[in-house]
Design a protein around this motif. Structure first.
Motif, PDB file in Angstrom:
ATOM      1  N   GLU A   1       0.810  -1.231   0.000  1.00  0.00           N
ATOM      2  CA  GLU A   1       0.000   0.000   0.000  1.00  0.00           C
ATOM      3  C   GLU A   1       0.837   1.272   0.000  1.00  0.00           C
ATOM      4  OE1 GLU A   1      -0.268  -2.620   2.095  1.00  0.00           O
ATOM      5  OE2 GLU A   1      -0.766  -1.949   4.135  1.00  0.00           O
ATOM      6  N   ASP A   2       2.143   1.146   0.113  1.00  0.00           N
ATOM      7  CA  ASP A   2       3.028   2.305  -0.022  1.00  0.00           C
ATOM      8  C   ASP A   2       3.338   2.618  -1.493  1.00  0.00           C
ATOM      9  OD1 ASP A   2       4.813   1.063   2.815  1.00  0.00           O
ATOM     10  OD2 ASP A   2       3.400   2.746   2.789  1.00  0.00           O
ATOM     11  N   THR A   3       2.894   1.767  -2.383  1.00  0.00           N
ATOM     12  CA  THR A   3       3.125   1.993  -3.811  1.00  0.00           C
ATOM     13  C   THR A   3       2.463   3.292  -4.259  1.00  0.00           C
ATOM     14  OG1 THR A   3       3.314  -0.367  -4.317  1.00  0.00           O
ATOM     15  CG2 THR A   3       2.678   1.098  -6.127  1.00  0.00           C
ATOM     16  N   ALA A   4       3.258   4.170  -4.849  1.00  0.00           N
ATOM     17  CA  ALA A   4       2.759   5.479  -5.272  1.00  0.00           C
ATOM     18  C   ALA A   4       3.887   6.243  -5.957  1.00  0.00           C
ATOM     19  CB  ALA A   4       2.265   6.289  -4.075  1.00  0.00           C
ATOM     20  N   VAL A   5       3.523   7.352  -6.551  1.00  0.00           N
ATOM     21  CA  VAL A   5       4.526   8.322  -6.978  1.00  0.00           C
ATOM     22  C   VAL A   5       4.768   9.261  -5.797  1.00  0.00           C
ATOM     23  CG1 VAL A   5       5.124  10.160  -8.588  1.00  0.00           C
ATOM     24  CG2 VAL A   5       3.798   8.185  -9.382  1.00  0.00           C
ATOM     25  N   TYR A   6       6.015   9.434  -5.436  1.00  0.00           N
ATOM     26  CA  TYR A   6       6.379  10.264  -4.301  1.00  0.00           C
ATOM     27  C   TYR A   6       6.921  11.599  -4.797  1.00  0.00           C
ATOM     28  CZ  TYR A   6       5.677   6.456  -1.033  1.00  0.00           C
ATOM     29  OH  TYR A   6       5.103   5.462  -0.253  1.00  0.00           O
ATOM     30  N   TYR A   7       6.377  12.671  -4.233  1.00  0.00           N
ATOM     31  CA  TYR A   7       6.730  14.024  -4.639  1.00  0.00           C
ATOM     32  C   TYR A   7       7.353  14.792  -3.476  1.00  0.00           C
ATOM     33  CZ  TYR A   7       3.484  13.165  -8.513  1.00  0.00           C
ATOM     34  OH  TYR A   7       2.836  12.652  -9.608  1.00  0.00           O
ATOM     35  N   SER A  28       8.170  18.645  -1.962  1.00  0.00           N
ATOM     36  CA  SER A  28       7.591  19.974  -2.045  1.00  0.00           C
ATOM     37  C   SER A  28       8.315  20.942  -1.118  1.00  0.00           C
ATOM     38  CB  SER A  28       6.109  19.924  -1.673  1.00  0.00           C
ATOM     39  OG  SER A  28       5.560  21.224  -1.639  1.00  0.00           O
ATOM     40  N   ALA A  29       8.413  22.171  -1.563  1.00  0.00           N
ATOM     41  CA  ALA A  29       8.953  23.248  -0.741  1.00  0.00           C
ATOM     42  C   ALA A  29       7.826  24.203  -0.374  1.00  0.00           C
ATOM     43  CB  ALA A  29      10.057  23.992  -1.490  1.00  0.00           C
ATOM     44  N   ASN A  30       7.516  24.267   0.896  1.00  0.00           N
ATOM     45  CA  ASN A  30       6.447  25.142   1.402  1.00  0.00           C
ATOM     46  C   ASN A  30       5.104  24.896   0.722  1.00  0.00           C
ATOM     47  OD1 ASN A  30       8.048  26.440   3.312  1.00  0.00           O
ATOM     48  ND2 ASN A  30       8.622  28.090   1.930  1.00  0.00           N
ATOM     49  N   GLY A  31       4.942  23.724   0.164  1.00  0.00           N
ATOM     50  CA  GLY A  31       3.683  23.406  -0.497  1.00  0.00           C
ATOM     51  C   GLY A  31       3.440  24.196  -1.762  1.00  0.00           C
ATOM     52  N   ALA A  32       4.449  24.938  -2.200  1.00  0.00           N
ATOM     53  CA  ALA A  32       4.269  25.810  -3.357  1.00  0.00           C
ATOM     54  C   ALA A  32       5.061  25.354  -4.572  1.00  0.00           C
ATOM     55  CB  ALA A  32       4.684  27.235  -2.991  1.00  0.00           C
ATOM     56  N   PHE A  33       6.159  24.674  -4.353  1.00  0.00           N
ATOM     57  CA  PHE A  33       7.015  24.198  -5.438  1.00  0.00           C
ATOM     58  C   PHE A  33       7.104  22.680  -5.342  1.00  0.00           C
ATOM     59  CE2 PHE A  33       8.153  28.388  -6.636  1.00  0.00           C
ATOM     60  CZ  PHE A  33       8.217  29.110  -5.455  1.00  0.00           C
ATOM     61  N   TRP A  34       7.080  22.039  -6.518  1.00  0.00           N
ATOM     62  CA  TRP A  34       6.991  20.580  -6.556  1.00  0.00           C
ATOM     63  C   TRP A  34       8.000  20.007  -7.529  1.00  0.00           C
ATOM     64  CZ3 TRP A  34       3.480  18.079  -3.402  1.00  0.00           C
ATOM     65  CH2 TRP A  34       2.533  18.897  -2.771  1.00  0.00           C
ATOM     66  N   GLY A  35       8.464  18.790  -7.202  1.00  0.00           N
ATOM     67  CA  GLY A  35       9.274  18.057  -8.142  1.00  0.00           C
ATOM     68  C   GLY A  35       8.403  17.248  -9.081  1.00  0.00           C
ATOM     69  N   GLN A  36       9.045  16.471  -9.926  1.00  0.00           N
ATOM     70  CA  GLN A  36       8.311  15.699 -10.931  1.00  0.00           C
ATOM     71  C   GLN A  36       7.869  14.343 -10.408  1.00  0.00           C
ATOM     72  OE1 GLN A  36      11.552  15.704 -10.676  1.00  0.00           O
ATOM     73  NE2 GLN A  36      12.062  13.519 -10.830  1.00  0.00           N
ATOM     74  N   GLY A  37       8.403  13.942  -9.279  1.00  0.00           N
ATOM     75  CA  GLY A  37       7.995  12.693  -8.663  1.00  0.00           C
ATOM     76  C   GLY A  37       8.916  11.530  -8.991  1.00  0.00           C
ATOM     77  N   THR A  38       8.905  10.533  -8.105  1.00  0.00           N
ATOM     78  CA  THR A  38       9.656   9.302  -8.323  1.00  0.00           C
ATOM     79  C   THR A  38       8.763   8.130  -7.921  1.00  0.00           C
ATOM     80  OG1 THR A  38      11.753   8.145  -7.880  1.00  0.00           O
ATOM     81  CG2 THR A  38      10.788   9.353  -6.036  1.00  0.00           C
ATOM     82  N   GLN A  39       8.739   7.108  -8.747  1.00  0.00           N
ATOM     83  CA  GLN A  39       7.836   5.982  -8.539  1.00  0.00           C
ATOM     84  C   GLN A  39       8.421   4.995  -7.528  1.00  0.00           C
ATOM     85  OE1 GLN A  39       4.672   5.161 -10.110  1.00  0.00           O
ATOM     86  NE2 GLN A  39       4.701   3.602  -8.488  1.00  0.00           N
ATOM     87  N   VAL A  40       7.604   4.630  -6.566  1.00  0.00           N
ATOM     88  CA  VAL A  40       7.934   3.563  -5.626  1.00  0.00           C
ATOM     89  C   VAL A  40       6.907   2.455  -5.796  1.00  0.00           C
ATOM     90  CG1 VAL A  40       8.075   2.911  -3.192  1.00  0.00           C
ATOM     91  CG2 VAL A  40       9.039   5.090  -3.954  1.00  0.00           C
ATOM     92  N   THR A  41       7.383   1.257  -6.084  1.00  0.00           N
ATOM     93  CA  THR A  41       6.510   0.107  -6.253  1.00  0.00           C
ATOM     94  C   THR A  41       6.940  -0.980  -5.290  1.00  0.00           C
ATOM     95  OG1 THR A  41       6.191   0.635  -8.595  1.00  0.00           O
ATOM     96  CG2 THR A  41       5.601  -1.588  -7.874  1.00  0.00           C
ATOM     97  N   VAL A  42       5.999  -1.407  -4.458  1.00  0.00           N
ATOM     98  CA  VAL A  42       6.272  -2.453  -3.480  1.00  0.00           C
ATOM     99  C   VAL A  42       5.481  -3.695  -3.889  1.00  0.00           C
ATOM    100  CG1 VAL A  42       6.293  -3.089  -1.047  1.00  0.00           C
ATOM    101  CG2 VAL A  42       6.529  -0.677  -1.719  1.00  0.00           C
ATOM    102  N   SER A  43       6.206  -4.713  -4.307  1.00  0.00           N
ATOM    103  CA  SER A  43       5.542  -5.901  -4.838  1.00  0.00           C
ATOM    104  C   SER A  43       6.491  -7.085  -4.776  1.00  0.00           C
ATOM    105  CB  SER A  43       5.095  -5.663  -6.282  1.00  0.00           C
ATOM    106  OG  SER A  43       4.557  -6.846  -6.838  1.00  0.00           O
ATOM    107  N   SER A  44       5.901  -8.259  -4.583  1.00  0.00           N
ATOM    108  CA  SER A  44       6.705  -9.475  -4.603  1.00  0.00           C
ATOM    109  C   SER A  44       6.686 -10.102  -5.987  1.00  0.00           C
ATOM    110  CB  SER A  44       6.203 -10.451  -3.549  1.00  0.00           C
ATOM    111  OG  SER A  44       4.829 -10.718  -3.722  1.00  0.00           O
TER     112      SER A  44
END
Length: 112
Positions: free
Chosen positions: A88-94, A96-112
């Motif tokens: 359930e931690d599988t997601a794109v992780y972003y 943020s700086a002060n909630g105003a600036f964002w990165g493009q994200g990095t994918q985390v996939t947890v699976s066997s």
């Protein structure tokens, strides 16, 4: 303004660990709040963890005791250590700086 670039995502088995990095284009010393958020398919983006300029931290209940946020002002980088990962931690992780600036994200996939 600040540009943010996340890295460190990948595929990991349940129970495994990852360390995400968020590199900023300028000094983060004066940025009050750096945060990590995530968005799973079909779900809204949610807060994972925040770290404040004074060092204080806060975590979502779902990750407390498993994830650790830290910041290295000298390297203009914020980290998120992910331990005891669950599917359930599988997601794109972003980042943020002060909630105003964002990165493009990095994918985390947890699976066997």
């Amino acid at each position: 303004q600040v540009q943010l670039v996340e890295s460190g995502g990948g595929l990991v088995q349940p129970g495994g660990s990852l360390r995400l990095s968020c590199a900023a284009s300028r000094s983060i010393f004066s940025i009050n709040t750096m945060g990590w958020y995530r968005q799973a398919p079909g779900k809204e983006r949610e807060l994972v963890a925040r770290i404040f300029s004074g060092g204080g931290q806060m975590y979502a209940d779902s990750v407390k005791g498993r994830f650790t946020i830290s910041r290295d002002n000298a390297k203009n980088t914020v980290y998120l250590q992910l331990n005891s990962l669950k599917p359930e931690d599988t997601a794109v992780y972003y980042c943020s700086a002060n909630g105003a600036f964002w990165g493009q994200g990095t994918q985390v996939t947890v699976s066997s």
